[in-house]
Design a protein around this motif. Structure first.
Motif, PDB file in Angstrom:
ATOM      1  N   ILE A 286       0.834  -1.203   0.000  1.00  0.00           N
ATOM      2  CA  ILE A 286       0.000   0.000   0.000  1.00  0.00           C
ATOM      3  C   ILE A 286       0.867   1.251   0.000  1.00  0.00           C
ATOM      4  N   GLN A 287       1.953   1.220   0.769  1.00  0.00           N
ATOM      5  CA  GLN A 287       2.857   2.368   0.801  1.00  0.00           C
ATOM      6  C   GLN A 287       3.486   2.622  -0.564  1.00  0.00           C
ATOM      7  N   LYS A 288       3.920   1.562  -1.230  1.00  0.00           N
ATOM      8  CA  LYS A 288       4.523   1.724  -2.546  1.00  0.00           C
ATOM      9  C   LYS A 288       3.500   2.248  -3.553  1.00  0.00           C
ATOM     10  N   LEU A 289       2.293   1.727  -3.469  1.00  0.00           N
ATOM     11  CA  LEU A 289       1.254   2.220  -4.373  1.00  0.00           C
ATOM     12  C   LEU A 289       0.957   3.692  -4.098  1.00  0.00           C
ATOM     13  N   GLY A 290       0.962   4.085  -2.833  1.00  0.00           N
ATOM     14  CA  GLY A 290       0.750   5.485  -2.492  1.00  0.00           C
ATOM     15  C   GLY A 290       1.869   6.380  -3.011  1.00  0.00           C
ATOM     16  N   ASP A 291       3.120   5.886  -2.899  1.00  0.00           N
ATOM     17  CA  ASP A 291       4.256   6.661  -3.425  1.00  0.00           C
ATOM     18  C   ASP A 291       4.138   6.846  -4.940  1.00  0.00           C
ATOM     19  N   MET A 292       3.691   5.807  -5.617  1.00  0.00           N
ATOM     20  CA  MET A 292       3.519   5.905  -7.065  1.00  0.00           C
ATOM     21  C   MET A 292       2.436   6.912  -7.428  1.00  0.00           C
ATOM     22  N   MET A 293       1.330   6.856  -6.719  1.00  0.00           N
ATOM     23  CA  MET A 293       0.236   7.793  -6.983  1.00  0.00           C
ATOM     24  C   MET A 293       0.677   9.225  -6.704  1.00  0.00           C
ATOM     25  N   ARG A 294       1.456   9.404  -5.642  1.00  0.00           N
ATOM     26  CA  ARG A 294       1.944  10.742  -5.307  1.00  0.00           C
ATOM     27  C   ARG A 294       2.881  11.268  -6.403  1.00  0.00           C
ATOM     28  N   PHE A 295       3.716  10.390  -6.931  1.00  0.00           N
ATOM     29  CA  PHE A 295       4.627  10.778  -8.014  1.00  0.00           C
ATOM     30  C   PHE A 295       3.835  11.220  -9.242  1.00  0.00           C
ATOM     31  N   MET A 296       2.800  10.448  -9.593  1.00  0.00           N
ATOM     32  CA  MET A 296       2.029  10.759 -10.795  1.00  0.00           C
ATOM     33  C   MET A 296       1.225  12.044 -10.638  1.00  0.00           C
ATOM     34  N   LEU A 297       0.802  12.324  -9.422  1.00  0.00           N
ATOM     35  CA  LEU A 297      -0.031  13.512  -9.215  1.00  0.00           C
ATOM     36  C   LEU A 297       0.781  14.785  -9.043  1.00  0.00           C
ATOM     37  N   HIS A 298       2.050  14.669  -8.638  1.00  0.00           N
ATOM     38  CA  HIS A 298       2.843  15.863  -8.347  1.00  0.00           C
ATOM     39  C   HIS A 298       4.079  15.957  -9.257  1.00  0.00           C
ATOM     40  N   ASP A 299       5.014  15.049  -9.117  1.00  0.00           N
ATOM     41  CA  ASP A 299       6.266  15.149  -9.856  1.00  0.00           C
ATOM     42  C   ASP A 299       6.059  15.027 -11.371  1.00  0.00           C
ATOM     43  N   ASN A 300       5.038  14.280 -11.791  1.00  0.00           N
ATOM     44  CA  ASN A 300       4.825  14.054 -13.213  1.00  0.00           C
ATOM     45  C   ASN A 300       4.485  15.329 -13.967  1.00  0.00           C
ATOM     46  N   HIS A 301       4.067  16.377 -13.289  1.00  0.00           N
ATOM     47  CA  HIS A 301       3.682  17.621 -13.950  1.00  0.00           C
ATOM     48  C   HIS A 301       4.856  18.591 -14.094  1.00  0.00           C
ATOM     49  N   GLN A 302       6.009  18.243 -13.553  1.00  0.00           N
ATOM     50  CA  GLN A 302       7.162  19.125 -13.684  1.00  0.00           C
ATOM     51  C   GLN A 302       7.875  18.867 -15.006  1.00  0.00           C
ATOM     52  N   GLU A 303       8.595  19.884 -15.481  1.00  0.00           N
ATOM     53  CA  GLU A 303       9.318  19.731 -16.744  1.00  0.00           C
ATOM     54  C   GLU A 303      10.466  18.746 -16.597  1.00  0.00           C
ATOM     55  N   LYS A 304      11.204  18.834 -15.492  1.00  0.00           N
ATOM     56  CA  LYS A 304      12.281  17.894 -15.208  1.00  0.00           C
ATOM     57  C   LYS A 304      12.279  17.557 -13.728  1.00  0.00           C
ATOM     58  N   ILE A 305      12.733  16.356 -13.424  1.00  0.00           N
ATOM     59  CA  ILE A 305      12.830  15.913 -12.035  1.00  0.00           C
ATOM     60  C   ILE A 305      14.193  15.245 -11.851  1.00  0.00           C
ATOM     61  N   PRO A 306      14.680  15.148 -10.599  1.00  0.00           N
ATOM     62  CA  PRO A 306      15.908  14.391 -10.361  1.00  0.00           C
ATOM     63  C   PRO A 306      15.740  12.942 -10.794  1.00  0.00           C
TER      64      PRO A 306
END
Length: 448
Positions: A286-306
């Motif tokens: 569940i934690q890993k799935l939550g981390d993935m969802m958080r990435f898609m909802l936030h980091d995925n909208h940036q032009e570049k990420i680390p």
């Protein structure tokens, strides 16, 4: 006007009646019998036009016969030249449609270049044909200035200026290339003119200097202006494409990752795990799935990420997939990630489509399956490799012939975001699928 009308009508008869309906269908006898009288008529009317236009020569020659011989010779040369020009046109058109037409439709830059070449060549041919029978000096000047200045223009437009702006940006090299291009085109054309026309060296030298002056004073600045205008237009188009491509890609990736199949598979896996043992593995999933969802909802909208965030997303995705196949000993999942020099930034969601494709097409619960994922970096580049086994899919599987979610989409994103800065190699056999991706992360993108 009469001679122009003659050239036009003759071209229509030859190009749209005699050649396509007789010669191309190998009806040689009828075709040749039609061409011969048409050629003779063209020759005779050209004589008449010459005698009307150059009637003053009747008073120049000692005899009327001498003037008529001049008109006849000029008409014969014009007829032969017109025949040669049509043959060149016919085969150039044939080669274009057989060899270049598909690229002409697919490649916008190539299409623009070909249109410019055709316009320039057509203008030169028209001017040369109109001047040939009227003034030999004018014909020679057009014969010299046409090809020489056209060659200078296109070499500057498509070779010298692109190399300067896109490659070396060295003004010294630019001046060298400009000098070589202008001198070589004008001198070469002067030598050709000297070989064809018997004129004294001073006249040819004056013509060459005039050509160089025209190249430097007119062609060079005009070509630079057009090149910069087109470059600016292309940059605007690329910027818009990136914006549109990113918006569409983000939506497609979001849809591809947050889809019922993935969510139901993940939830079913977590539910089965909860029934088998205590909540440790379930909470981890569940934690890993939550981390993935958080990435898609936030980091995925940036032009570049680390890059480490992209790698963390991959690790979470792989960990969830491991849970799903944990009870199958014939499934081998190997991950080799060396992040020692991976302090780079990258556009988000570039790597996951290849991994997702590997799990979609490389996992079988009935056959031995293997997936190998490798990632490493240097100070300049990112190297990413994915290997997976391939298994036949059921006949009723709607994705049986598919390449996997996002695979085509990521190709388009790479072309937009890393033009000339990436290498993508995809190879597939009946039982294996290989992907190798190299991204030059520190190379400057001059189109930005």
């Amino acid at each position: 006007m009469g001679q122009m009308a003659l050239v036009y009508v003759t071209f229509l008869l030859v190009n749209f009646i005699i050649v396509p309906k007789f010669l191309e269908r190998e009806r040689w006898v009828i075709g040749v019998l039609m061409l011969l009288p048409l050629g003779v008529l063209y020759f005779l009317i050209t004589i008449v036009c010459n005698s009307w236009y150059n009637g003053y020569l009747l008073g120049v020659y000692d005899t009327v016969r001498g003037a008529h011989m001049h008109f006849t010779k000029s008409a014969f040369i014009t007829t032969v030249f017109s025949t040669i020009m049509y043959v060149v046109y016919y085969y150039a058109r044939k080669v274009f449609f057989q060899e270049l037409y598909s690229r002409f439709n697919a490649d916008m830059a190539f299409r623009q270049m070909m249109i410019e070449i055709l316009w320039a060549s057509g203008l030169f041919v028209v001017l040369f044909c109109l001047s040939f029978s009227d003034s030999r000096d004018m014909a020679l000047m057009i014969f010299y200035f046409g090809p020489s200045q056209i060659a200078v223009f296109f070499l500057l437009r498509y070779k010298v200026f692109p190399d300067f702006v896109d490659t070396h940006q060295n003004k010294g090299l630019l001046i060298r290339d400009l000098a070589i291009t202008i001198l070589s085109c004008n001198v070469l054309m002067a030598l050709i003119s000297r070989a064809l026309v018997h004129r004294n060296g001073g006249w040819i030298a004056a013509l060459t200097l005039s050509g160089i002056a025209v190249s430097v004073g007119l062609v060079l600045p005009a070509c630079w202006f057009l090149f910069r205008s087109r470059k600016k237009h292309q940059q605007t188009v690329v910027t818009l494409k990136k914006a549109l491509g990113r918006s569409a890609a983000d939506l497609d990736f979001l849809r591809s990752q947050i889809n019922p199949h993935f969510l139901f598979n993940a939830l079913n896996t977590l539910y089965g795990t909860a029934l088998q043992e205590e909540a440790a593995r379930t909470s981890e999933g569940i934690q890993k799935l939550g981390d993935m969802m958080r990435f898609m909802l936030h980091d995925n909208h940036q032009e570049k990420i680390p890059l480490d965030k992209e790698v963390a997303y991959l690790q979470n995705y792989i960990a969830l997939q491991r849970l799903r196949v944990l009870s199958s000993p014939d499934i081998l999942i190997e991950v080799n990630v060396d992040e020692s020099q991976c302090q780079h930034e990258i556009a988000p969601m570039l790597l996951i489509p290849f991994v997702e494709n590997a799990f979609k097409h490389g996992i079988s619960l009935r056959h031995r399956s293997r997936i190998v994922i490798s990632l490493s970096c240097t100070a300049e580049q990112i190297f990413f490799d994915v290997y997976n086994s391939v298994h036949p899919r059921p006949e009723n599987d709607p994705e049986r012939e598919g390449m996997g979610i996002g695979l085509n989409n990521v190709k388009e994103r790479l072309a937009l975001l890393y033009p000339r800065r990436h290498e993508l190699s995809i190879r597939q056999t009946a039982t294996e699928f290989f992907v190798h991706l190299t991204i030059d992360v520190n190379k400057i993108d001059i189109n930005k």
